[in-house]
Design a protein around this motif. Structure first.
Motif, mmCIF file in Angstrom:
data_model
loop_
_atom_site.group_PDB
_atom_site.id
_atom_site.type_symbol
_atom_site.label_atom_id
_atom_site.label_comp_id
_atom_site.label_asym_id
_atom_site.label_seq_id
_atom_site.Cartn_x
_atom_site.Cartn_y
_atom_site.Cartn_z
ATOM 1 N N TRP A 129 0.809 -1.228 0.000
ATOM 2 C CA TRP A 129 0.000 0.000 0.000
ATOM 3 C C TRP A 129 0.841 1.277 0.000
ATOM 4 O O TRP A 129 0.579 2.183 -0.821
ATOM 5 C CB TRP A 129 -0.952 -0.039 1.185
ATOM 6 N N PRO A 130 1.871 1.428 0.843
ATOM 7 C CA PRO A 130 2.600 2.705 0.838
ATOM 8 C C PRO A 130 3.253 3.026 -0.514
ATOM 9 O O PRO A 130 3.411 4.200 -0.847
ATOM 10 C CB PRO A 130 3.670 2.513 1.928
ATOM 11 N N GLU A 131 3.625 2.001 -1.272
ATOM 12 C CA GLU A 131 4.256 2.235 -2.568
ATOM 13 C C GLU A 131 3.215 2.512 -3.651
ATOM 14 O O GLU A 131 3.319 3.486 -4.412
ATOM 15 C CB GLU A 131 5.100 1.022 -2.965
ATOM 16 N N VAL A 132 2.211 1.650 -3.720
ATOM 17 C CA VAL A 132 1.240 1.721 -4.809
ATOM 18 C C VAL A 132 0.419 3.007 -4.751
ATOM 19 O O VAL A 132 0.093 3.608 -5.784
ATOM 20 C CB VAL A 132 0.331 0.478 -4.779
ATOM 21 N N MET A 133 0.093 3.475 -3.553
ATOM 22 C CA MET A 133 -0.760 4.654 -3.429
ATOM 23 C C MET A 133 -0.135 5.895 -4.064
ATOM 24 O O MET A 133 -0.843 6.806 -4.492
ATOM 25 C CB MET A 133 -1.077 4.923 -1.960
ATOM 26 N N LEU A 134 1.192 5.924 -4.157
ATOM 27 C CA LEU A 134 1.863 7.100 -4.721
ATOM 28 C C LEU A 134 1.810 7.130 -6.243
ATOM 29 O O LEU A 134 2.282 8.090 -6.852
ATOM 30 C CB LEU A 134 3.303 7.159 -4.223
ATOM 31 N N TRP A 135 1.228 6.115 -6.866
ATOM 32 C CA TRP A 135 1.026 6.128 -8.319
ATOM 33 C C TRP A 135 -0.208 6.950 -8.709
ATOM 34 O O TRP A 135 -0.323 7.402 -9.857
ATOM 35 C CB TRP A 135 0.852 4.716 -8.846
ATOM 36 N N GLU A 136 -1.165 7.123 -7.814
ATOM 37 C CA GLU A 136 -2.458 7.695 -8.200
ATOM 38 C C GLU A 136 -2.325 9.042 -8.902
ATOM 39 O O GLU A 136 -2.825 9.234 -10.025
ATOM 40 C CB GLU A 136 -3.357 7.864 -6.975
ATOM 41 N N ILE A 137 -1.673 9.992 -8.277
ATOM 42 C CA ILE A 137 -1.621 11.352 -8.828
ATOM 43 C C ILE A 137 -0.764 11.409 -10.098
ATOM 44 O O ILE A 137 -1.184 12.010 -11.097
ATOM 45 C CB ILE A 137 -1.127 12.356 -7.771
ATOM 46 N N PRO A 138 0.442 10.810 -10.125
ATOM 47 C CA PRO A 138 1.201 10.816 -11.381
ATOM 48 C C PRO A 138 0.440 10.180 -12.534
ATOM 49 O O PRO A 138 0.482 10.682 -13.668
ATOM 50 C CB PRO A 138 2.468 10.029 -11.031
ATOM 51 N N ALA A 139 -0.250 9.068 -12.282
ATOM 52 C CA ALA A 139 -0.982 8.403 -13.358
ATOM 53 C C ALA A 139 -2.060 9.316 -13.935
ATOM 54 O O ALA A 139 -2.200 9.443 -15.166
ATOM 55 C CB ALA A 139 -1.607 7.108 -12.838
ATOM 56 N N LEU A 140 -2.830 9.967 -13.075
ATOM 57 C CA LEU A 140 -3.870 10.875 -13.551
ATOM 58 C C LEU A 140 -3.269 12.068 -14.284
ATOM 59 O O LEU A 140 -3.764 12.481 -15.342
ATOM 60 C CB LEU A 140 -4.723 11.343 -12.375
ATOM 61 N N SER A 141 -2.200 12.647 -13.723
ATOM 62 C CA SER A 141 -1.560 13.799 -14.364
ATOM 63 C C SER A 141 -1.067 13.447 -15.759
ATOM 64 O O SER A 141 -1.192 14.235 -16.711
ATOM 65 C CB SER A 141 -0.393 14.295 -13.502
ATOM 66 N N ILE A 142 -0.486 12.263 -15.907
ATOM 67 C CA ILE A 142 0.044 11.833 -17.200
ATOM 68 C C ILE A 142 -1.080 11.689 -18.220
ATOM 69 O O ILE A 142 -0.990 12.204 -19.346
ATOM 70 C CB ILE A 142 0.816 10.514 -17.042
ATOM 71 N N LEU A 143 -2.137 11.005 -17.861
ATOM 72 C CA LEU A 143 -3.217 10.782 -18.816
ATOM 73 C C LEU A 143 -3.922 12.083 -19.193
ATOM 74 O O LEU A 143 -4.256 12.302 -20.365
ATOM 75 C CB LEU A 143 -4.215 9.782 -18.231
ATOM 76 N N MET A 144 -4.132 12.959 -18.208
ATOM 77 C CA MET A 144 -4.781 14.231 -18.521
ATOM 78 C C MET A 144 -3.923 15.075 -19.458
ATOM 79 O O MET A 144 -4.427 15.654 -20.431
ATOM 80 C CB MET A 144 -5.069 15.004 -17.232
ATOM 81 N N GLU A 145 -2.619 15.131 -19.194
ATOM 82 C CA GLU A 145 -1.772 15.979 -20.033
ATOM 83 C C GLU A 145 -1.539 15.361 -21.408
ATOM 84 O O GLU A 145 -1.458 16.090 -22.405
ATOM 85 C CB GLU A 145 -0.443 16.275 -19.347
ATOM 86 N N LEU A 146 -1.426 14.034 -21.495
ATOM 87 C CA LEU A 146 -1.288 13.417 -22.817
ATOM 88 C C LEU A 146 -2.527 13.658 -23.668
ATOM 89 O O LEU A 146 -2.421 13.849 -24.884
ATOM 90 C CB LEU A 146 -1.022 11.917 -22.682
ATOM 91 N N ARG A 147 -3.676 13.664 -23.036
ATOM 92 C CA ARG A 147 -4.881 14.015 -23.783
ATOM 93 C C ARG A 147 -4.815 15.459 -24.282
ATOM 94 O O ARG A 147 -5.133 15.748 -25.446
ATOM 95 C CB ARG A 147 -6.100 13.796 -22.890
ATOM 96 N N SER A 148 -4.360 16.373 -23.414
ATOM 97 C CA SER A 148 -4.210 17.770 -23.839
ATOM 98 C C SER A 148 -3.221 17.877 -24.982
ATOM 99 O O SER A 148 -3.470 18.562 -25.988
ATOM 100 C CB SER A 148 -3.732 18.635 -22.656
ATOM 101 N N ARG A 149 -2.076 17.199 -24.867
ATOM 102 C CA ARG A 149 -1.067 17.274 -25.919
ATOM 103 C C ARG A 149 -1.593 16.724 -27.239
ATOM 104 O O ARG A 149 -1.270 17.249 -28.316
ATOM 105 C CB ARG A 149 0.185 16.506 -25.482
ATOM 106 N N ALA A 150 -2.418 15.663 -27.173
ATOM 107 C CA ALA A 150 -2.968 15.080 -28.396
ATOM 108 C C ALA A 150 -3.877 16.075 -29.108
ATOM 109 O O ALA A 150 -3.837 16.212 -30.340
ATOM 110 C CB ALA A 150 -3.729 13.799 -28.060
ATOM 111 N N VAL A 151 -4.700 16.781 -28.338
ATOM 112 C CA VAL A 151 -5.607 17.762 -28.932
ATOM 113 C C VAL A 151 -4.829 18.938 -29.521
ATOM 114 O O VAL A 151 -5.166 19.460 -30.585
ATOM 115 C CB VAL A 151 -6.625 18.245 -27.884
ATOM 116 N N LEU A 152 -3.752 19.353 -28.833
ATOM 117 C CA LEU A 152 -2.999 20.537 -29.246
ATOM 118 C C LEU A 152 -1.955 20.245 -30.326
ATOM 119 O O LEU A 152 -1.375 21.174 -30.885
ATOM 120 C CB LEU A 152 -2.282 21.135 -28.026
ATOM 121 N N HIS A 153 -1.742 18.981 -30.621
ATOM 122 C CA HIS A 153 -0.590 18.563 -31.435
ATOM 123 C C HIS A 153 -0.523 19.264 -32.785
ATOM 124 O O HIS A 153 0.555 19.680 -33.227
ATOM 125 C CB HIS A 153 -0.638 17.041 -31.628
#
Length: 430
Positions: A132-156
């Motif tokens: 749990w202490p390790e896996v829980m720290l993936w939540e925010i980076p994972a969301l940030s990555i997917l949200m920004e990759l979506r933005s980059r795809a639209v802006l490309h």
């Protein structure tokens, strides 16, 4: 100041990894991680991506290779010396050295665990499994990555001038919101927008704009890296993850009913003052407060994160009064689906009855509605939640049944154990 449009136009630059630090995360994740590290370090959990807005076909928009590259980059990150010094020596909520030496020693050696990524139709299935202490720290980076990759795809495919105009319009929109909030001298508001931001650079710009435009009415940011770099307060306490996992580990209905209070008993031992904020809606606010032990009434405040926010605030005020507490000395933090209209209305309704604060999220750091063709940059509801603990499914009920999650049978059981009656559905904005 960074020229965001030019950086986006040069979108292939490796200078712009989406997540650039292990502390490019929300402050409450680090506080919760320390609590888990102390109290439940051997629990194994599974986190999973959930796209509530299924009309957004993430797997069609985001290249799988780019997604893997960004996820792999996060696994190369380690806490820097400066970041460690900031965490070990900074004052948070008036308390110095809030992070213990044992936790910091562990965090300084941490590498985030592997991930599991598959394409299922036009969506991605992304899971993280392990301690749990390790896996829980993936939540925010994972969301940030997917949200920004979506933005980059639209802006490309946008040209340089088109990008300049788009960001100029977004900046103007935010500044107009700030100008509307300026006439409220007692306003207290913080940035809670990391998880569904448009991009890191844009969140950083929004934080700077809020700081300049609102002065000391802007109380800080949940993003630890930006708080460190901009010399601002890091803001946050705890989230639904803790009671969801504690509840999943319960061996019977009696332990299940106690689980939300066991979480706060552990928290009570570690923190005081403004870190003692109750998040009561995981299994229904009214029932949680009705059954709450008396010592919880002495806590500093309550965060309202689902359901009708005004109804939630009235419920909290009635509860404090019934427990012999003065609501005017208590803090209510509103943090669900906020934009400037709702902030103004809630502030006007409650600021002279309780201490009011706002955690402004997606519509602070990702309000590009109607600014791209086809409204292709409109924010959407993407979450990464703990879905299992030691092999048992987690459940969340919320004060809005549209936010509920978990197997149907377990949801019914939780509703029975926690005495949740009829609930009113509300639109999930973001």
């Amino acid at each position: 100041m960074t020229d965001i449009a030019t950086r986006v136009w040069n979108h292939k630059w490796k200078i712009d990894p989406i997540v650039r630090s292990l502390i490019d995360t929300d402050f409450y994740k680090l506080l919760m991680c320390q609590s888990v590290f102390r109290n439940r370090p051997d629990t194994r959990v599974t986190f999973s991506l959930i796209n509530r807005t299924t009309r957004i076909p993430l797997a069609n928009l985001i290249d799988e290779g780019e997604l893997r590259e960004q996820l792999e980059h996060v696994r190369t990150l380690r806490l820097s010396r400066g970041e460690s010094t900031w965490m070990r020596g900074n004052t948070f909520y008036g308390k110095r050295s809030i992070f213990s030496p044992a936790f910091m020693d562990w965090f300084e050696g941490l590498q985030l665990p592997p991930y599991h990524l598959d394409r299922v139709g036009d969506q991605y299935e992304l899971r993280f499994e392990g301690p749990w202490p390790e896996v829980m720290l993936w939540e925010i980076p994972a969301l940030s990555i997917l949200m920004e990759l979506r933005s980059r795809a639209v802006l490309h495919d946008m040209g340089r001038f088109e990008l300049q105009v788009l960001y100029a319009r977004a900046m103007t929109r935010l500044w107009e919101k700030i100008e509307r909030l300026r006439p409220h001298p007692s306003l207290r508001i913080a940035d809670f927008g990391t998880r569904r931001r448009h991009s890191f650079l844009w969140q950083d710009w929004c934080v700077q704009a809020m700081s300049e435009g609102l002065g000391d009415r802007f109380t800080g940011t949940s993003n630890c890296l930006i708080a460190k770099n901009r010399d601002l307060e890091a803001i946050g306490t705890n989230a639904h993850e803790l009671p969801m996992v504690y509840a999943a580990l319960a061996r019977d209905d009696a332990e299940l009913a106690r689980a939300p209070y066991d979480v706060l008993a552990d928290w009570h031992e570690e923190h005081d003052g403004n870190l003692r904020i109750i998040l009561p809606d995981t299994y229904g606010t009214q029932g949680f407060l009705d059954r709450a032990p008396d010592w919880l009434a002495g806590w500093t405040g309550i965060r309202i994160d689902s359901g009708d926010p005004a109804e939630g605030a009235e419920t909290a005020i009635r509860w404090w009064k019934a427990r012999g507490e003065d609501p005017r000395e208590k803090l209510i933090i509103f943090s669900d689906g906020l934009d400037v209209d709702r902030i103004e209305a809630l502030h006007e309704q409650f600021h002279d009855r309780v201490r009011v604060s706002f955690g402004w999220g997606t519509l602070l750091t990702n309000d590009f509605r109607d600014l791209a063709p086809g409204d292709a940059l409109a924010p959407f509801s993407l979450v990464c939640k703990a879905v299992a603990a030691d092999g048992k499914p987690t459940v969340k009920l919320s004060d809005n049944p549209r936010k509920a999650m978990g197997p149907e049978g377990e949801v019914d059981r939780y509703r029975r154990v926690f005495g949740v009656g009829a609930q009113r559905e509300m639109e999930v904005v973001v």
